[in-house]
Design an enzyme around this catalytic site. Structure first.
Site: not given
Ligand code: LUZ
Ligand code: MOS
Length: 767
Positions: A304, A705
């Site tokens: 990400r 987020e």
């Molecule tokens: N968790 C995950 C996340 O496993 N994959 C993601 O792309 C993600 N993105 C934001 C927050 N948690």
């Molecule tokens: Mo999250 S950083 O969407 O567990």
């Protein structure tokens, strides 16, 4: 509609892990954490602890009935240390006793000898030594090598961000209750019931149908319970499985802070090139992620960071390289934004570096390079952009020119106080970057009295997802919300859940609920059509009354449901939703990974006391792309919370590990989080209604987020204020911008460079 939990929250009646009534015979656990970050265990003496009255058993790795392994993405994380310790805080043993107090006291009597090995805390050092969690990832668009030639201006530098403690109000914990035939029910404070189920099954050595995980709600998660609830659940389940007694472990704050991973600190190098019109032509960045001692979610977080490395900007030539570096810190993990904020800080630093050198406002470069609809992100997806719309709206509503004049006038009239200004555009992709995770299920029952029960894979953690899903059902059936109840999240009712994460929980689970409700409604309408001898297409339910072609029929919702039941029509439905359109090719690092993007722009104003280096955030003014918000109160709450959490990360939350890998900021006395006094005096939120066709639930875009990243503006507003006082200051791009760093910068002079300013790269881990 109000958050459905507001009444029980304010009365103190909401059920968290610690509120679950304890069964007779319950035992209590406590983990013994390694005091050394890296080494070989030469002696483990449990005798004194075992002699304590009330101590039942102390589990070590040799007591594990299945595998000693809880790694989610990569199997590289033992549950209990097996000969080696890899981080300070790593569980070595698990004491089970008749009371929590005895269990805790017994851990203090455990004697462990460890031969220390060299400790790495700096990700760049880890990278140099080849200590990588996964091979490096590279995103490329255009050709940076040839693009530099077309650049009038080129700037290079480095930018570091520190980690962040999640500080959910409810600490981690689990309560495991043995069931017949070697099954176990686990109550867990987790964002990821299925991840807990998998970890427990692996550790116990039983198939998934033997383990039921149940979650009522969490007192906050923020990513900290996406992967790291597994440890306590597995420890309690193991003890319950072996001892045939219920076992509970609820961590105290210091245990939680010492044993769990945080947001990943990053250290990065950037090179940015602009043409004479201040269009960014080329951008290269290399990121060093401090993953800690095990993979946890680090590879996904790293991904990400790559996706969001150009934030809201279109840059035709980009090359982004990212290393996930293994160090001897606790495994770092998901935290609201999931690597996105770390990536965005670097491009904002690069733009600030260019602006400061060229003597233009950063906002000029930012605005000049906002991504437009049809522009391509470095990963191949084409933007459907609201970046310009958000920027224009926020600068018009608040009259940016007037704000500039006001701060300039203030600064001209004040010698001790200086105000700084920053704009922070945000663009965040919605979907798990790992395509297969973008699926969800819902189970809806309409009972014969007309009341409705909904189960989904969504975990309520204060973000209001249950309220939104309830709204979806109330919308489809057109019934009183009081008729609908959201059930606990339970792996027996909903299987193979993705974590409640990635801002996508309401979209994924809400869509599944929408499908299930719509299917039941279709059956109910067929019943009504038959009974009323009308065409099903003209039947409508409005506020629990039945209409045919707009005319009242005298039938109520209740009568319809009972009639359908007596006619033996199914009033239950289990639906499955998988996000359409998305795909990603890892061999090319190109695709269409996100269902959509969320955009927004914040104007952040900070005021610095230049005598003392302390500061406050005057205001954060936001125009945020909500799509068509289905709950403005819930969404505003997410934005306000996200902004304050982002400001905390950027300004005051200073995670300190010393060179031996010991967490020094180990309590709330040494780790400062925003309180009510550090909330900006004004948070102004305007909605950009973009009521366009999109893949969000009821076109209400994900909101969890993205707003955290408005907080990055706080760093740049402080930097701006400091430079108003001391234009010659050389300030490393190093967040958080604590009052100490502000003071250093305020009085920094070229011939007396501070160590921090001279070698920012060596300060990637503070301490
Ligand atoms: N968790 C995950 C996340 O496993 N994959 C993601 O792309 C993600 N993105 C934001 C927050 N948690
Ligand atoms: Mo999250 S950083 O969407 O567990």
């Amino acid at each position: 509609m109000k958050n459905i939990d507001s009444a029980t929250h304010t009365r103190g009646e909401s059920i968290y892990l610690d509120d679950i009534p304890i069964l007779n015979g319950t035992l209590f656990g406590c983990a013994y954490p390694s005091a050394v970050a890296h080494g070989v265990i030469t002696k483990l003496d449990l005798a004194a602890a075992l002699q304590m009255d009330g101590v039942i058993k102390i589990f070590t790795c040799s007591d594990i009935t299945g595998e000693n392994q809880i790694g989610g993405i990569i199997p590289d994380e033992p549950l209990l240390a097996d000969g080696h310790v890899h981080f300070c805080g790593m569980p070595v043993a698990f004491v089970v006793a008749t009371t929590p107090e005895i269990a805790r006291a017994a851990t203090k009597k455990i004697l462990v000898s460890i031969d220390p090995l060299p400790v790495i805390t700096d990700p760049r050092e880890a990278q140099r030594k080849g200590e990588l969690i996964v091979p490096p990832r590279v995103f490329k668009m255009g050709d940076t090598d040839s693009a530099w030639a077309a650049c009038e201006y080129i700037f290079e530098g480095s930018a570091d961000t520190n980690g962040q403690e999640h500080l959910y109000i409810e600490t981690q914990g689990a309560y495991a209750v043995p069931q017949e035939n070697n099954a176990v029910r686990v109550y867990s404070s987790t964002q990821a019931p299925t991840a807990v189920q998998r970890a427990v099954c692996k550790v116990l050595g039983v198939p998934m149908h033997q383990v039921e995980v149940d979650v009522t709600r969490l007192g906050g998660g923020f990513g900290g319970k996406e992967d790291q609830a597994n440890t306590w659940a597995a420890l309690c389940a193991l003890a319950a499985f072996v001892l045939k007694k219920p076992v509970k472990y609820s961590l105290d704050r210091i245990e939680d802070m010492a044993m769990t991973g945080k947001r990943h600190p990053y250290s990065s190098d950037f090179k940015i090139g602009l043409d004479k019109n201040l269009k960014i032509q080329a951008y290269e960045v290399t990121m060093y992620q401090n993953a800690g001692a095990a993979a946890d979610l680090s590879p996904a977080v790293l991904e990400r960071s790559l996706f969001h490395s150009t934030n809201s900007y279109f840059i035709p030539n980009t090359k982004v390289t990212a290393y996930s570096c293994r160090t001897h810190l606790p495994p770092n993990t998901a935290f609201r934004g999931f690597g996105g904020p770390q990536g965005m800080f670097v491009i904002e630093a690069a733009i600030a570096a260019a602006a400061e050198s060229l003597g233009v406002a950063a906002a000029v470069i930012q605005k000049n390079n906002l991504i437009q609809t049809g522009d391509e992100f470095p990963y191949g997806q084409k933007a459907v952009s609201e970046a310009v719309a958000c920027w224009e709206k926020v600068t018009q509503i608040h009259n940016l020119d007037a704000i500039k004049k006001e701060t300039d006038d203030f600064n001209a009239g004040n010698t001790i106080y200086k105000k700084g200004l920053a704009l922070m555009p945000v663009c965040f992709g919605i979907s798990f970057t790992k395509t297969p995770m973008n699926q969800a299920r819902a189970l809806v029952h309409v009972y014969s009295d007309g009341s409705i029960s909904i189960s989904t894979g969504a975990v309520e953690m204060g973000q209001g997802v249950n309220t939104k899903i309830l709204q979806v059902a109330a919308h489809v059936f057109s019934v009183d919300p009081a008729k609908i109840r959201l059930q606990t999240t339970n792996t027996g009712r909903i299987a193979n859940t993705s974590p409640s994460a990635a801002s996508a929980t309401a979209d994924l689970n809400g869509k599944a609920a929408l499908m299930a409700c719509t299917e039941i409604l279709k059956r109910l309408k067929a019943v009504a059509a038959e009974e009323l001898k009308q065409d099903a297409g003209i039947i409508e339910i409005k506020n629990e009354e039945l209409f045919a072609a707009g005319k009242a029929t005298g039938w109520t919702w209740q009568k319809l449901v009972m009639t359908a039941f007596l006619k033996r029509v199914s009033l239950s439905e289990h639906a499955h939703y998988a996000t359409p359109v998305i795909h990603f090719d890892l061999t090319k690092e190109k695709g269409h990974p996100f269902a959509y993007h969320v955009y927004g722009t914040a104007i952040v104003i900070a005021k610095v006391d230049c005598l003392r280096g302390i500061y406050e955030m005057e205001s954060v003014k936001v125009v945020h792309d909500f799509g068509a918000s289905m709950n403005t109160a819930v969404d505003k709450g997410q934005i306000e919370g996200g902004i304050v959490q982002g400001i905390g990360w950027m300004t005051m939350e200073e995670l300190v590990y010393d060179a031996s890998g010991v967490l020094r900021s180990n309590a709330l006395s040494t780790y400062k989080v925003p309180d009510i006094y550090s909330v900006p005096k004004e948070i102004d939120i305007h909605f950009l209604d973009t009521d366009k066709d999109n893949l969000a639930i009821l076109r209400s875009k994900a909101v969890g987020e993205p707003p955290l990243m408005y907080g990055i503006g706080a760093y740049f507003a402080l930097r701006d204020a400091v430079r108003k006082f001391n234009p010659a200051a050389v300030i490393p791009f190093s967040a958080p911008m604590t009052p100490e760093k502000v003071l250093t910068a305020l009085y920094h002079t070229k011939n007396k460079e501070t160590a921090a300013a001279a070698s920012p790269n060596e300060k990637s881990v503070y301490g």
